[in-house]
Write a protein that holds these residues in place. Structure first.
Motif, PDB file in Angstrom:
ATOM      1  N   PHE A 132      33.210  34.393  33.407  1.00  0.00           N
ATOM      2  CA  PHE A 132      32.992  35.782  33.009  1.00  0.00           C
ATOM      3  C   PHE A 132      33.857  36.729  33.843  1.00  0.00           C
ATOM      4  CE2 PHE A 132      30.693  39.783  33.720  1.00  0.00           C
ATOM      5  CZ  PHE A 132      30.674  40.261  32.424  1.00  0.00           C
ATOM      6  N   ILE A 133      33.892  36.488  35.157  1.00  0.00           N
ATOM      7  CA  ILE A 133      34.701  37.349  36.038  1.00  0.00           C
ATOM      8  C   ILE A 133      36.178  37.259  35.674  1.00  0.00           C
ATOM      9  CG2 ILE A 133      35.479  37.634  38.435  1.00  0.00           C
ATOM     10  CD1 ILE A 133      32.600  36.937  39.284  1.00  0.00           C
ATOM     11  N   PHE A 140      40.609  43.674  31.704  1.00  0.00           N
ATOM     12  CA  PHE A 140      40.947  44.891  32.431  1.00  0.00           C
ATOM     13  C   PHE A 140      42.475  45.046  32.551  1.00  0.00           C
ATOM     14  CE2 PHE A 140      41.789  47.017  36.546  1.00  0.00           C
ATOM     15  CZ  PHE A 140      41.204  48.244  36.281  1.00  0.00           C
ATOM     16  N   ILE A 141      43.134  43.947  32.878  1.00  0.00           N
ATOM     17  CA  ILE A 141      44.600  43.981  33.012  1.00  0.00           C
ATOM     18  C   ILE A 141      45.258  44.304  31.676  1.00  0.00           C
ATOM     19  CG2 ILE A 141      46.631  42.536  33.497  1.00  0.00           C
ATOM     20  CD1 ILE A 141      44.907  41.193  35.692  1.00  0.00           C
ATOM     21  N   MET A 146      48.103  48.168  28.198  1.00  0.00           N
ATOM     22  CA  MET A 146      48.214  48.934  26.947  1.00  0.00           C
ATOM     23  C   MET A 146      48.301  50.426  27.235  1.00  0.00           C
ATOM     24  SD  MET A 146      45.596  46.804  24.481  1.00  0.00           S
ATOM     25  CE  MET A 146      45.534  48.050  23.255  1.00  0.00           C
ATOM     26  N   ILE A 147      47.555  50.905  28.207  1.00  0.00           N
ATOM     27  CA  ILE A 147      47.588  52.324  28.560  1.00  0.00           C
ATOM     28  C   ILE A 147      48.977  52.692  29.092  1.00  0.00           C
ATOM     29  CG2 ILE A 147      46.685  54.035  30.205  1.00  0.00           C
ATOM     30  CD1 ILE A 147      43.944  52.701  29.858  1.00  0.00           C
TER      31      ILE A 147
END
Length: 153
Positions: A132-133, A140-141, A146-147
């Motif tokens: 999960f981590i 998150f990466i 994408m941002i």
């Protein structure tokens, strides 16, 4: 009918009225357990003990005999209960000490199996948590990438 054995009941002061000892302290209503006055209610001072009888008449006749018999019966029952508690606890400890070696081994094997299953379950939970981590960091990466890409356009 009054069946309270102590004056700590708030109703007892209303029935008998508040009474103070000669020293000025409040008293409590309690029940006598003596052979001379079985079941007779009296006011008791915390410091001085007996202060005054709450009832006017001494118990007599069949009432006194009945109360004394009940007191003796309670004493016998308490003693037999103590004896059963003592004999029961010694019997249990005696059984545990004198258990055959085979039974002890069986119990140890069962406990070991339980512990092994608990360890395996904990390892599975740890493995799932690690996955999960890793997935959440990966997500998150990707979102940050994408941002940044959108910010350049």
């Amino acid at each position: 009918m009054l069946s309270q054995s102590s004056g700590s009941d708030p109703n007892s002061s209303r029935i008998w009225g508040p009474l103070c000892c000669n020293c000025g302290r409040a008293t409590t209503l309690v029940k006598s357990l003596t052979n001379e006055n079985p079941g007779r209610r009296f006011f008791k001072c915390v410091v001085h003990g007996f202060a005054k009888w709450a009832d006017e008449e001494k118990p007599y006749g069949w009432q006194k005999v009945s109360l004394l018999e009940a007191k003796d019966e309670m004493k016998v029952l308490k003693e037999s209960l103590k004896a059963m508690n003592v004999s029961g606890s010694t019997a249990l400890s005696h059984d545990l000490v004198n258990k055959p070696e085979e039974e002890k081994k069986k119990v140890e094997i069962e406990e070991n199996k339980k512990l092994e299953s608990e360890v395996m379950a904990a390892n599975e939970r740890e493995k799932m948590l690690r996955q999960f981590i890793l997935l959440s960091w990966g997500g998150f990466i990707v979102v940050i990438a994408m941002i940044l890409v959108m910010a350049k356009i």
